[in-house]
Design a protein around this motif. Structure first.
Motif, PDB file in Angstrom:
ATOM      1  N   GLY A  46     -61.512  32.746  76.377  1.00 52.50           N
ATOM      2  CA  GLY A  46     -60.498  32.290  77.700  1.00 52.50           C
ATOM      3  C   GLY A  46     -59.174  31.780  77.508  1.00 52.50           C
ATOM      4  N   SER A  47     -58.497  33.028  76.852  1.00 57.65           N
ATOM      5  CA  SER A  47     -56.673  32.724  77.217  1.00 57.65           C
ATOM      6  C   SER A  47     -56.964  33.976  77.942  1.00 57.65           C
ATOM      7  CB  SER A  47     -56.869  32.972  75.860  1.00 57.65           C
ATOM      8  OG  SER A  47     -55.136  33.573  75.957  1.00 57.65           O
ATOM      9  N   GLY A  76     -49.229  31.466  69.421  1.00 55.28           N
ATOM     10  CA  GLY A  76     -48.831  32.027  70.119  1.00 55.28           C
ATOM     11  C   GLY A  76     -50.136  31.770  71.354  1.00 55.28           C
ATOM     12  N   ASP A  77     -49.821  32.057  72.475  1.00 52.61           N
ATOM     13  CA  ASP A  77     -51.313  31.741  73.251  1.00 52.61           C
ATOM     14  C   ASP A  77     -52.726  32.141  72.629  1.00 52.61           C
ATOM     15  OD1 ASP A  77     -49.473  31.308  75.185  1.00 52.61           O
ATOM     16  OD2 ASP A  77     -49.514  33.089  76.437  1.00 52.61           O
ATOM     17  N   GLY A  78     -52.749  33.498  72.092  1.00 51.62           N
ATOM     18  CA  GLY A  78     -53.878  33.751  71.597  1.00 51.62           C
ATOM     19  C   GLY A  78     -54.711  32.251  69.845  1.00 51.62           C
ATOM     20  N   THR A  79     -53.358  32.486  69.452  1.00 50.43           N
ATOM     21  CA  THR A  79     -53.908  31.384  67.449  1.00 50.43           C
ATOM     22  C   THR A  79     -53.703  29.877  68.575  1.00 50.43           C
ATOM     23  OG1 THR A  79     -51.434  31.654  67.486  1.00 50.43           O
ATOM     24  CG2 THR A  79     -52.977  32.824  66.155  1.00 50.43           C
ATOM     25  N   LYS A  81     -55.454  28.700  71.004  1.00 51.71           N
ATOM     26  CA  LYS A  81     -56.527  28.616  71.722  1.00 51.71           C
ATOM     27  C   LYS A  81     -57.361  29.215  71.121  1.00 51.71           C
ATOM     28  CE  LYS A  81     -58.958  28.805  75.335  1.00 51.71           C
ATOM     29  NZ  LYS A  81     -59.575  27.430  76.593  1.00 51.71           N
ATOM     30  N   LEU A  82     -57.275  29.728  70.552  1.00 51.16           N
ATOM     31  CA  LEU A  82     -58.223  29.863  69.045  1.00 51.16           C
ATOM     32  C   LEU A  82     -58.875  28.708  68.783  1.00 51.16           C
ATOM     33  CD1 LEU A  82     -60.126  30.920  67.843  1.00 51.16           C
ATOM     34  CD2 LEU A  82     -58.879  32.353  65.327  1.00 51.16           C
ATOM     35  N   ALA A  83     -57.500  27.541  68.055  1.00 49.53           N
ATOM     36  CA  ALA A  83     -57.102  26.631  67.742  1.00 49.53           C
ATOM     37  C   ALA A  83     -57.990  25.395  68.335  1.00 49.53           C
ATOM     38  CB  ALA A  83     -55.986  25.663  67.286  1.00 49.53           C
ATOM     39  N   THR A  84     -58.135  26.004  69.556  1.00 48.42           N
ATOM     40  CA  THR A  84     -58.698  24.480  70.149  1.00 48.42           C
ATOM     41  C   THR A  84     -60.465  25.299  70.120  1.00 48.42           C
ATOM     42  OG1 THR A  84     -59.277  25.816  72.295  1.00 48.42           O
ATOM     43  CG2 THR A  84     -56.865  24.585  71.936  1.00 48.42           C
ATOM     44  N   VAL A  85     -60.973  26.255  69.082  1.00 46.61           N
ATOM     45  CA  VAL A  85     -62.519  25.521  69.140  1.00 46.61           C
ATOM     46  C   VAL A  85     -63.313  24.440  68.332  1.00 46.61           C
ATOM     47  CG1 VAL A  85     -62.522  28.394  69.112  1.00 46.61           C
ATOM     48  CG2 VAL A  85     -62.797  26.887  66.620  1.00 46.61           C
ATOM     49  N   GLN A  86     -64.642  24.184  69.159  1.00 53.05           N
ATOM     50  CA  GLN A  86     -65.149  22.560  67.822  1.00 53.05           C
ATOM     51  C   GLN A  86     -66.537  23.169  67.663  1.00 53.05           C
ATOM     52  OE1 GLN A  86     -65.615  20.208  71.466  1.00 53.05           O
ATOM     53  NE2 GLN A  86     -63.419  20.460  72.273  1.00 53.05           N
ATOM     54  N   LYS A  87     -66.767  22.058  66.560  1.00 54.50           N
ATOM     55  CA  LYS A  87     -67.786  22.527  66.620  1.00 54.50           C
ATOM     56  C   LYS A  87     -68.558  23.026  67.457  1.00 54.50           C
ATOM     57  CE  LYS A  87     -71.245  19.826  63.281  1.00 54.50           C
ATOM     58  NZ  LYS A  87     -71.278  18.227  62.502  1.00 54.50           N
TER      59      LYS A  87
END
Length: 258
Positions: A46-47, A76-79, A81-87
């Motif tokens: 999704g990035s 950066g953009d990748g990390t 975006k990764l940080a937005t994942v949810q349960k």
């Protein structure tokens, strides 16, 4: 070790700090064997600006809950975006990659684990492994300020914890190599991960005091399997890919000017 491409499910995404999240992943089958010091390549979905996987150290493996933990720094953009994942979200990972830390020859050995910044991440899993092997570790964790010192309670479950902060807001003020624990103790082995200047300073200290030392390099590792040559490191055996031959190296192998 055999490598796996797995679709893992997010069980928790914990914001530890404005710039750090702890992501816990699981699957229905038992997770594969992973060693302290190894890492994973995580796909970022999704990035539009992120095309390559992101190499993230294995922070901890909880066999009771069948979870693998990743401490992610938002840089950066990748990390981010990764940080937005949810349960419940699915995250695709390749693991375990690279070679991990070695274990002491004897549980009688006195070991010190030094982590700086996000480089504290692999020290947690290593600390548990050492304790299980009968070798209680000492941790020395460094950061800019007390807010940047993470997972202190988890570290304290495995050994004695000392801290340094550059601003003096927690522990001793200064850099890890200035901490009194080094002056007041004789260690047989040092393991370290963090910014390269910090690791070089630790390696210089270890060499000067004739202490065995292993460092976990944070070279850019785009592929994780030694194909892209982004992470090449000079060693006494020539140029090697840190992602494949490392990321953990004994400092005697590295051609650092220390």
């Amino acid at each position: 070790m055999k490598k796996y491409v797995l679709d893992l499910t997010v069980t928790e995404n914990i914001r530890l700090h404005a710039n750090y999240v702890l992501i816990k992943l699981t699957q229905s089958d038992p997770l594969p064997e992973m060693l302290p010091g190894q890492f994973a390549e995580i796909r970022v979905d999704g990035s539009p600006t992120t095309f390559l996987r992101r190499p993230i150290s294995i922070n901890y493996v909880d066999r009771k809950t069948n979870e693998v933990w990743f401490l992610v720094q938002l840089v950066g953009d990748g990390t981010r975006k990764l940080a937005t994942v949810q349960k419940g979200d699915t995250v695709n990972v390749v693991l375990p990659l690279g070679n991990g830390f070695s274990m002491p020859e004897s549980p009688e050995k006195k070991v010190l684990l030094i982590g700086g910044g996000v480089g504290t991440a692999p020290m947690l899993y290593l600390g548990e492994a050492l304790l299980k092997a009968g070798c209680k570790p000492t941790f020395l964790l460094g950061a800019r300020s007390k807010n940047d010192l993470l997972q202190l309670d988890q570290f304290a479950a495995f050994g004695e914890v000392h801290t340094t902060t550059e601003d003096g807001s927690m522990g001793e003020k200064g850099y890890v190599t200035m901490h009194s624990v080094l002056a007041n103790n004789q260690f047989d082995m040092i393991y370290t991960c963090g910014p390269k200047p910090m690791m070089m300073a630790v390696a210089k200290y270890a060499k000067a005091h004739n202490i065995e030392c292993e460092v976990s390099l944070e070279n850019t590792m785009a592929c994780g399997v030694g194909a892209c040559l982004c992470c090449v490191e000079k060693t006494d055996e020539g140029h090697v890919c840190a992602c494949k031959e490392g990321p953990v190296f004994n400092i005697k192998k590295l051609l650092w000017q220390i």
